[in-house]
Design a protein around this motif. Sequence first.
Motif, mmCIF file in Angstrom:
data_model
loop_
_atom_site.group_PDB
_atom_site.id
_atom_site.type_symbol
_atom_site.label_atom_id
_atom_site.label_comp_id
_atom_site.label_asym_id
_atom_site.label_seq_id
_atom_site.Cartn_x
_atom_site.Cartn_y
_atom_site.Cartn_z
ATOM 1 N N GLY A 286 -0.863 -4.322 -3.090
ATOM 2 C CA GLY A 286 -1.827 -3.128 -2.419
ATOM 3 C C GLY A 286 -2.269 -3.179 -1.026
ATOM 4 N N LYS A 287 -3.189 -2.702 -0.639
ATOM 5 C CA LYS A 287 -3.774 -2.739 0.473
ATOM 6 C C LYS A 287 -4.401 -3.858 1.026
ATOM 7 N N TYR B 186 -4.400 2.225 -7.584
ATOM 8 C CA TYR B 186 -4.495 1.455 -6.380
ATOM 9 C C TYR B 186 -5.081 0.292 -6.379
ATOM 10 N N ARG B 187 -4.757 -0.788 -5.838
ATOM 11 C CA ARG B 187 -5.440 -2.215 -5.558
ATOM 12 C C ARG B 187 -5.561 -2.293 -4.032
ATOM 13 N N GLU B 188 -6.624 -3.237 -3.960
ATOM 14 C CA GLU B 188 -7.221 -3.587 -2.628
ATOM 15 C C GLU B 188 -7.111 -5.009 -2.462
ATOM 16 N N ALA C 121 0.788 -1.287 -0.048
ATOM 17 C CA ALA C 121 -0.133 0.077 -0.004
ATOM 18 C C ALA C 121 0.824 1.170 -0.136
ATOM 19 N N SER D 218 3.743 1.231 -3.389
ATOM 20 C CA SER D 218 2.983 1.490 -4.689
ATOM 21 C C SER D 218 2.683 3.006 -4.842
#
Length: 334
Positions: free
Chosen positions: A325-326, A300-302, A156, A159
């Motif tokens: 990501g997160k 972003y990615r989660e 998170a 990136s």
Amino acid sequence: MENRSILLVKRPEGMPNQDNFKLITKDVPEIGDGEVLIRTIYLSVDPYMRGRMNGVKTYADPFELNEVLSGGVVGKVVESRNEKFQIGDIIEGRLSWADYAVSKGDNIRKIDPSLAPISTAVGVVGMPGLTAYFGFLDIGKPKQGETVVVSGAAGAVGSTVGQIAKIKGCYVVGIAGTAEKCKYLKEELGFDQVINYKTDNVKQKLKEHCPNGVDIYFDNVGGEISDAVIRRINYQSRIILCGQISAYNLQSIDSGPRVQGQLIQKSALMQGFIVGDFAKQHREGLKQLGQWVSEGSIKYRENVIEGLENTPDAFIGLFRGENTGKQLVKVNNE
């Protein structure tokens, strides 16, 4: 109604496991004057929490045994006796790993669901984003054309750092641990080069991808990777110490090359920080991060795991490199 929560019942020795945690069920707490009842929607798990499980005070108080764990939460106000918060408000704050939490309102903030998905309030437009923003810009002080290396680059924080570096006109090299993560960094986030530390010769790849040396190193992992990067630093380079995830589960003190001589020779800066150092500037950071996300400059990615009961698995997964990501836990399907 029932309220499930997760306790720390045993301090981890090395890598955390399920035996360190316990899920219990009690009644939903009642609120008093000035308080609000919050139903958890998203719960954040973050690497720094591992240090708080050791029982030793660092920059934050340790988690107590047989007490409910806490972290970043996005939730909905379902009952209020506080004039600043209304039923239905979406908030973010440091709250319990539980279905419901009570707050006096001093540790939560309202968020606007129309600006960005609410989950980003504990991600790219929250603590991890602020960590990247202030660590890189205030300590790194990037200049256009400089070479930036980011370890833990698919997480998170990492990136986001890499993308801010590109916004500032830097040449960016990311270090991650899978081919999929490296592909994501280069093809979706626009990193100039990537290194897979599990399959590549890191020293050789750094020499190849950073022929002019390293001006800024954003360090999320420590260990041998950081040793290799620091050997490539330039005159007046900046090394930003954000995390040392490679050492969090070690049961003895980590040792390695001593870097003081290298710092002296290169007149280099090495500085650690925590996001709380910039608390008075958080509003500025959140505004800029929100703008970059809304205009598509930062992507972003989660990695979302469903169910409060799976929060320990989500946390342990951080140290296995399972997230891109997160890392989030979705507790309630609001």
